[in-house]
Each structure stands twice: as C-alpha cells, then as structure tokens.
Design a protein around this motif. Sequence first.
Motif, PDB file in Angstrom:
ATOM      1  N   ILE A 117      17.120  12.064   1.128  1.00  0.00           N
ATOM      2  CA  ILE A 117      16.776  10.659   1.470  1.00  0.00           C
ATOM      3  C   ILE A 117      18.191   9.501   0.888  1.00  0.00           C
ATOM      4  N   VAL A 118      18.168  10.197   0.286  1.00  0.00           N
ATOM      5  CA  VAL A 118      19.631   9.378  -0.513  1.00  0.00           C
ATOM      6  C   VAL A 118      20.555  10.710  -1.416  1.00  0.00           C
ATOM      7  N   SER A 119      21.675  11.450  -0.757  1.00  0.00           N
ATOM      8  CA  SER A 119      21.484  12.566  -1.268  1.00  0.00           C
ATOM      9  C   SER A 119      23.161  12.039  -2.407  1.00  0.00           C
ATOM     10  N   PRO A 120      23.153  12.139  -3.808  1.00  0.00           N
ATOM     11  CA  PRO A 120      24.834  11.310  -4.364  1.00  0.00           C
ATOM     12  C   PRO A 120      25.747  12.602  -3.481  1.00  0.00           C
TER      13      PRO A 120
ATOM     14  N   GLU B 154      13.205   5.110  -3.884  1.00  0.00           N
ATOM     15  CA  GLU B 154      14.139   3.633  -4.159  1.00  0.00           C
ATOM     16  C   GLU B 154      15.113   5.028  -5.340  1.00  0.00           C
ATOM     17  N   LYS B 155      16.169   4.220  -4.631  1.00  0.00           N
ATOM     18  CA  LYS B 155      17.278   5.426  -5.202  1.00  0.00           C
ATOM     19  C   LYS B 155      18.451   3.868  -6.219  1.00  0.00           C
TER      20      LYS B 155
ATOM     21  N   VAL C  74       9.397   7.170   9.063  1.00  0.00           N
ATOM     22  CA  VAL C  74       8.197   6.122  10.226  1.00  0.00           C
ATOM     23  C   VAL C  74       8.094   7.926  11.673  1.00  0.00           C
ATOM     24  N   PRO C  75       7.476   7.950  11.127  1.00  0.00           N
ATOM     25  CA  PRO C  75       6.632   8.342  11.486  1.00  0.00           C
ATOM     26  C   PRO C  75       5.684   9.237   9.431  1.00  0.00           C
ATOM     27  N   SER C  76       4.615   8.856   9.241  1.00  0.00           N
ATOM     28  CA  SER C  76       4.514   9.875   8.416  1.00  0.00           C
ATOM     29  C   SER C  76       3.133   8.946   7.887  1.00  0.00           C
ATOM     30  N   PRO C  77       2.100  10.763   7.936  1.00  0.00           N
ATOM     31  CA  PRO C  77       1.070  10.169   7.756  1.00  0.00           C
ATOM     32  C   PRO C  77       0.438   9.754   6.230  1.00  0.00           C
ATOM     33  N   THR C  78       1.901   8.739   5.237  1.00  0.00           N
ATOM     34  CA  THR C  78       1.111   8.972   3.934  1.00  0.00           C
ATOM     35  C   THR C  78       2.257   7.732   3.844  1.00  0.00           C
ATOM     36  N   PRO C  79       2.457   6.410   4.240  1.00  0.00           N
ATOM     37  CA  PRO C  79       2.736   5.817   4.180  1.00  0.00           C
ATOM     38  C   PRO C  79       4.019   5.759   2.401  1.00  0.00           C
TER      39      PRO C  79
ATOM     40  N   ASN D 249       0.844  -1.607   0.133  1.00  0.00           N
ATOM     41  CA  ASN D 249      -0.153  -0.415  -0.014  1.00  0.00           C
ATOM     42  C   ASN D 249       0.688   1.329   0.333  1.00  0.00           C
ATOM     43  N   ASN D 250       1.868   0.754   0.397  1.00  0.00           N
ATOM     44  CA  ASN D 250       2.920   1.911   0.062  1.00  0.00           C
ATOM     45  C   ASN D 250       3.063   2.787  -1.056  1.00  0.00           C
ATOM     46  N   GLN D 251       2.739   4.636  -1.161  1.00  0.00           N
ATOM     47  CA  GLN D 251       3.273   4.993  -2.099  1.00  0.00           C
ATOM     48  C   GLN D 251       4.156   5.032  -3.276  1.00  0.00           C
ATOM     49  N   LYS D 252       4.964   5.535  -4.224  1.00  0.00           N
ATOM     50  CA  LYS D 252       5.859   4.848  -5.235  1.00  0.00           C
ATOM     51  C   LYS D 252       6.718   5.962  -5.237  1.00  0.00           C
ATOM     52  N   GLN D 253       6.275   7.243  -4.348  1.00  0.00           N
ATOM     53  CA  GLN D 253       7.060   8.422  -4.098  1.00  0.00           C
ATOM     54  C   GLN D 253       6.760   9.392  -3.112  1.00  0.00           C
ATOM     55  N   ILE D 254       8.172  10.267  -3.029  1.00  0.00           N
ATOM     56  CA  ILE D 254       7.948  10.832  -1.269  1.00  0.00           C
ATOM     57  C   ILE D 254       7.689  12.202  -1.421  1.00  0.00           C
ATOM     58  N   PRO D 255       6.566  12.259  -0.232  1.00  0.00           N
ATOM     59  CA  PRO D 255       5.409  13.237  -0.283  1.00  0.00           C
ATOM     60  C   PRO D 255       5.739  14.187   0.365  1.00  0.00           C
TER      61      PRO D 255
END
Length: 359
Positions: free
Chosen positions: A33-36, A83-84, A74-79, A19-25
């Motif tokens: 989250i991952v910054s090259p 991915e990187k 977590v916590p996140s209102p929208t799970p 149920n997790n959405q595939k983009q960052i809220p």
Amino acid sequence: MVKNDNIKKQITELIYNKNNQKQIPDYYANFNIVSPEHSPHEVEVKTYPQSVSKNIFALIWDIHSSGTVSSTIVPSPTPFVYEKNITNGMRTQMHSHEYLELFYVIDGEYHQKILGREYVFQKGELCLIDKNCHHQEILDDGSSTILFIGITSHMFNEMMTHLSNAGRINSFLNTAILEQKNIQQYLHFKPSHDEESCLKLENTLMSLIDELKKYDDASPFICQGLLLRIFKILGTKYDFSLSKQTRKKMNMILFEEITQFITENLADISIQMLVSEFHFQKDYFNRLLKTQTGMTYTEYIQLLRLRHAEKLLLTTDYTIEQVAEMIGYHNKGYFYKIFTEKYSLTPAQFKKKCLKFYI
C-alpha cells in the motif's frame, strides 16, 4: 445526494471506523500500500490485488500533518486500516500497475513524479495512469486525502464499448490506451468553472465507493455504469493534458477525427459544429490544423471541399451547380473562382480533360 463539502468526511469514515482491524488482511499483504523507495533504478510492478471476478477496487489515503498515512481498500471482506509513518520528502518506489489507475485529490495537494517529471495535483484534480506508466509518490508532512480507483483492462474495455459519445477524450481512450502499446501515458484532468459538474463527479465517486463497500453479485454491473458516468463527465466537462509521449499521437487522432467529421458534413460545416462536437475552443482548431497541415481552418475546409468536388465531377453525373451545393458553396460564381484558381481550369474544363484518364 452527497454534499460537496462532505466527501472527505464520508471517505475517511471508511478508514477510521472503530471496527476496522489494525493490520492488513492476508489477501492484501503483498500489495504494498505504501512502499518506500529502496532502489532508484528499479521499477516495481503492482499486481491487481483483488480476485479476477472483482474488476474494480478503491484505495484511500489520508495523510496527516503528523507524518502518517492511514489507508484502506474496498471491497474488503474484513474492514481494516493500515498506517505508515512517513518523513517529509519521502518517495515511494517507482512503479507501474497491471491495471489502470484513476486517482482523485479529495483534499490538499498530492505530489507525483510521472515519467521523470514532478507534478503537484490540487484538490479536485484527477489523473488516469495507464498500465505501463512509471510513477512514484513524493510524500510530505502536509495533510491530504486521495482516492485511487484501480480498474482492470477487462472492465475498462467493457466500459469503453459504451463510451461512444463522451466528447474529446473518447478517441484517445479507445486508440491510445486500449491498444496497449508500449507507450507510457497518462491523462491529467482539471475541473472547469462548472461547479455543478464537479459536484456531479463527486456524487458519482461516492456512489461508486458505497457500491464497493457493500460489494455483491450486482456490483460489477453497477460499478461499470458509474465508471461510465464518471468518464462521460470527464470527457465533456473537464480540461485535460497528457504526457509528452502521447501528445503528438493524440493530436493526430483528433486531426483524423476532425477531418472525418468535416468530410461527412461538408455541405454545412461550421466552426461552431466542431466546437459542439469536440468541446474545444474555436482557436484550438486553427492551431491543430496549422500544426498538422500548415493551413488555417478556412484553407483546410476549402481544400477538402475542392477534393470532394473533384471526385463528384469525375464519378457522378451531377451538374456543376449541384456539385457546388453538395460541398457547401451556394454561390456558383465563387465556386468557379476558387476552383479555377486551384486547377487553372473551370470545373467543366477539368471534367472534360480529366475524365478520359479517370478509371
């Protein structure tokens, strides 16, 4: 109770929930989250990604052998799942945080460069990184799972007010980290051979994640209590090492604490009492005291006892026998011997000679 071999499964279920959405809220869009790495000369400062009312969050990384980092917060209102794709040896941008970070290696290995030195953290190890500490990840194509816990200074301060008896790291946490001086520092925790303590730590971490997952009005208080339990376990059951910049400071803090404890217990002090109080091996105290004073444990105890004897002789009406007992010498003859060797006077002569000058 969470089983030790299930922690990775339960942690990664947060990432791979269908149920997790595939983009960052949007509210995490600027968190990186991952910054090259984009510049070897810049240091990125990561801001706290939550609202000020949420004083703790968890970031989870699962690195696949296929060369992908999957992550959530977590916590996140929208799970969600982020991915990187990564390449072997890829580095993230050097950064520091506006918050304290405690990370735990759930599985595999985790590479970091901290204050110019590269480390490989193994499964079961933790590291507490202070706000000012510059570090970066070194990613490879192996598999690993890491749990990062971000803690605001406010929650850490609140937690530390209750951490009055957490063993040997208490003074360091209070004095070194909470002073928030411009010292870059970290603590690296390694588990001892006590499997029960390792299991207790993982159970507590999972309870913390469960609470963050269902975050409500009671969660700040529950999370603070769980965090307190985590640091009590780390302070009493885990070995730790620290950054070179703070090792000297840490040794001085511990030396001062040990000296105070000895002084308050001169009548019956023993090396075993120090072991029980500070959770170090016996030979540690000799090494620390030799470094700080040039004396062995026995020599330093004698020095503190004779100094206290001086004070008692000059400021009280206790008899010499009473003074000897009060500082831990139950053999009057031995007390006379070592006192005379140090001052070239007997205790009575010392008192008579010095008292007329003592104000």
